[in-house]
Design a protein around this motif. Sequence first.
Motif, PDB file in Angstrom:
ATOM      1  N   GLY A   1       0.798  -1.209   0.000  1.00 27.40           N
ATOM      2  CA  GLY A   1       0.000   0.000   0.000  1.00 27.40           C
ATOM      3  C   GLY A   1       0.833   1.262   0.000  1.00 27.40           C
ATOM      4  O   GLY A   1       2.050   1.250   0.232  1.00 27.40           O
ATOM      5  N   LYS A   2       0.177   2.393  -0.250  1.00 29.77           N
ATOM      6  CA  LYS A   2       0.877   3.669  -0.380  1.00 29.77           C
ATOM      7  C   LYS A   2       1.504   4.104   0.949  1.00 29.77           C
ATOM      8  O   LYS A   2       0.969   3.835   2.023  1.00 29.77           O
ATOM      9  CB  LYS A   2      -0.071   4.751  -0.888  1.00 29.77           C
ATOM     10  N   GLY A   3       2.658   4.764   0.819  1.00 33.33           N
ATOM     11  CA  GLY A   3       3.329   5.308   1.986  1.00 33.33           C
ATOM     12  C   GLY A   3       4.103   4.302   2.802  1.00 33.33           C
ATOM     13  O   GLY A   3       4.604   4.630   3.875  1.00 33.33           O
ATOM     14  N   SER A   4       4.243   3.075   2.319  1.00 33.22           N
ATOM     15  CA  SER A   4       4.944   2.051   3.095  1.00 33.22           C
ATOM     16  C   SER A   4       6.416   1.963   2.707  1.00 33.22           C
ATOM     17  O   SER A   4       6.810   2.320   1.603  1.00 33.22           O
ATOM     18  CB  SER A   4       4.280   0.687   2.916  1.00 33.22           C
ATOM     19  N   ASP A   5       7.209   1.457   3.637  1.00 31.60           N
ATOM     20  CA  ASP A   5       8.671   1.396   3.495  1.00 31.60           C
ATOM     21  C   ASP A   5       9.123  -0.025   3.806  1.00 31.60           C
ATOM     22  O   ASP A   5       8.878  -0.539   4.892  1.00 31.60           O
ATOM     23  CB  ASP A   5       9.311   2.398   4.471  1.00 31.60           C
ATOM     24  N   LEU A   6       9.796  -0.655   2.830  1.00 35.93           N
ATOM     25  CA  LEU A   6      10.366  -1.984   3.032  1.00 35.93           C
ATOM     26  C   LEU A   6      11.873  -1.835   3.152  1.00 35.93           C
ATOM     27  O   LEU A   6      12.547  -1.474   2.193  1.00 35.93           O
ATOM     28  CB  LEU A   6      10.010  -2.922   1.872  1.00 35.93           C
ATOM     29  N   GLY A   7      12.412  -2.071   4.344  1.00 33.60           N
ATOM     30  CA  GLY A   7      13.816  -1.848   4.633  1.00 33.60           C
ATOM     31  C   GLY A   7      14.746  -2.811   3.917  1.00 33.60           C
ATOM     32  O   GLY A   7      14.333  -3.850   3.382  1.00 33.60           O
ATOM     33  N   GLY A   8      16.017  -2.482   3.915  1.00 35.06           N
ATOM     34  CA  GLY A   8      17.024  -3.255   3.219  1.00 35.06           C
ATOM     35  C   GLY A   8      17.065  -4.713   3.641  1.00 35.06           C
ATOM     36  O   GLY A   8      17.124  -5.023   4.833  1.00 35.06           O
ATOM     37  N   GLY A   9      17.020  -5.623   2.667  1.00 34.95           N
ATOM     38  CA  GLY A   9      17.138  -7.044   2.948  1.00 34.95           C
ATOM     39  C   GLY A   9      15.882  -7.703   3.479  1.00 34.95           C
ATOM     40  O   GLY A   9      15.884  -8.909   3.738  1.00 34.95           O
TER      41      GLY A   9
END
Length: 346
Positions: A233-241
């Motif tokens: 969804g919008k505005g989400s952040d998937l961190g490294g790895g």
Amino acid sequence: MSNSIFSLGLGVGTQNNKGEWLEVFYPQPILKPTNHSLIALICKAVGYEGGNQAITLAKAQVAKLADELYEAEEKAQAKIARTLAEGDQPVVVTILETDEAPTSVPECYLKLHLLSHTLVKPHGLKLDGMFGVLPNVAWTNKGAIDPSELTQAQLEARCKGDIIDVLSVDKFPKMLNYVVPAGTRVGDGSRVRLGAYLGEGTTIMHEGFVNFNAGTEGPGMIEGRISAGVYVGKGSDLGGGCSTMGTLSGGNSTVISVGEECLIGANAGIGLPLGDRCTVEAGLYITAGSKVNVLDDQRQVVNSVKARELAGQSDLLFRRNSTNGAIEVLTNKSAIALNEELHSHN
């Protein structure tokens, strides 16, 4: 007949020495067309008689179609047809009357284009059996080559002092070689497959990955893995790895999704759908069967559940207890705000 067309595309592609399709590029696919006169014209010109068909055209047919489209003032499709007629690669018109499981390579590629052109969201098309239809292709700096014909092509190239650089052998090509969605950034094109859906404002960093029939609503920051079938969804952040569990292997039939304004920390992962404004702390991988201690406002354990019972719920913070290693969940009312300057696409 033209009133019932589901999708249509004029395309150019590559065939092997047997005349079998390896890949197709559709510069401007059409979904659920409302211009019925245009569709009727194309259907008549290519001899379409109904059903889902991929019709290979001779150059003379393409040139005639271009002239008829110009006469009908259909300039956008006429320009495409004229360009195709002037080329020397095989041309195909793919017409889908209904959204059924694809049975040919041109049909598969039309559906992958519909996804990457963001005309249809993930899970919005029937893709059953596609893996059995698509061939393995050697993707090279000289284009698509049938793996069985690769050695001969390499020999011929070297005899001319040239080298064929084999970038991958796969059923899916790089999305950016076919579609560049508006308002997006992709750090490494080899990590986004054709059939990925990238909404405007999406940033895919160099280590991020997006599979086909998966993607982001946008805006969003992706430094982790979006597996097949996963929608963020919008505005989400998937961190490294970090990773999201797909549905292609392992017997997992649950559709994984990430809601709005979520954060999956670095090297974390999920095997269940998240609601909005959820956080998974760095390094924590949660599967549907993970035992989770539910905490109250005083951080006391009030219940222990399987993570699947929390699927789709919003405002949750998943963390690992630093003392005993137990997985805990508590209410998280703070939404994730993306850095507007860092994620600018201007």
